[in-house]
Design an enzyme around this catalytic site. Structure first.
Site, mmCIF file in Angstrom:
data_model
loop_
_atom_site.group_PDB
_atom_site.id
_atom_site.type_symbol
_atom_site.label_atom_id
_atom_site.label_comp_id
_atom_site.label_asym_id
_atom_site.label_seq_id
_atom_site.Cartn_x
_atom_site.Cartn_y
_atom_site.Cartn_z
ATOM 1 C CG HIS A 1 -0.547 0.034 2.669
ATOM 2 N ND1 HIS A 1 0.216 1.145 3.227
ATOM 3 C CD2 HIS A 1 -0.152 -0.998 3.415
ATOM 4 C CE1 HIS A 1 0.732 0.830 4.110
ATOM 5 N NE2 HIS A 1 0.654 -0.388 4.748
ATOM 6 C CB CYS B 1 1.743 -3.615 5.240
ATOM 7 S SG CYS B 1 0.282 -4.353 5.862
#
Length: 205
Positions: free
Chosen positions: A165, A181
């Site tokens: 992301h 992440c």
């Protein structure tokens, strides 16, 4: 003294760019932006990104099939493999040693300016996020930690809860800081998003 530091910093950036130019690197133009992208990105914090972590087309070092995303957590690079033994290389921030994730997955879902809901496990580690969870998350926008785009990583039908992301902290690209992440600058994650499809293979090493 401050002026001297600025001069030295700019000199180091120019030297890095010169070194990269001598290798088999080619810059990749920025992607086209939607009106929402332009509006939100205008207020996202800016950062000087080390030239080594900027977006380049390079010789593919992975040997994977075109369309595969490969994340090199040690060197903080994400590669999107292209035909002709080429790849686009992006600089990323990765999970800290305690929370880093590795493995094989597929892109199970993709979203533009996604809503962020912190996982329960994250709230356990950081109780100050509890109100965010109670409120049902944070709307997509410049204050959202998922940034401009999110690629949701699945194993089979199961959401791994790990994502590739964007970020509203671009100054941390090249570091080991996240909760597992893979973070990219917003402009880079928009570029990646435009090039991949749901079902793409992802390898995080």
């Amino acid at each position: 003294m401050t002026h001297l530091i600025q001069v030295l910093f700019r000199s180091s950036l120019l030297l890095s760019a010169f070194v990269l130019a001598g290798c088999n690197y080619a810059t990749v133009p920025d992607p086209a932006l939607t009106a929402k992208d332009a509006e939100f990105l205008a207020v996202v914090a800016k950062a000087d990104i080390d030239p080594n972590f900027q977006r380049y087309r390079v010789d593919d070092p992975t040997g994977e099939e075109p369309g595969t995303i490969v994340v090199d957590t040690k060197n903080r690079f994400l590669y999107l493999v292209e035909p002709g033994r080429k790849a686009i290389r992006y600089g990323v921030a990765v999970g800290s040693e305690a929370f880093g994730w590795t493995g094989a997955a597929t892109v199970g879902r993709m979203a533009e300016w996604p809503r962020w809901v912190p996982p329960a496990e994250m709230v356990e580690r950081w109780p100050h996020l509890a109100p965010t969870l109670t409120a049902g998350g944070v709307d997509g926008g410049p204050d959202n930690p998922l940034g401009a785009r999110a690629l949701y990583l699945y194993q089979g039908d199961k959401d791994t809860l790990y994502r590739i992301h964007g970020t509203n902290e671009p100054q941390k690209i090249g570091q080991s800081v996240s909760s597992g992440c893979i973070r990219m600058t917003d402009i880079d994650v928009i570029d990646l998003y435009n090039r991949v499809k749901v079902g793409a293979k992802v390898l995080v090493n």
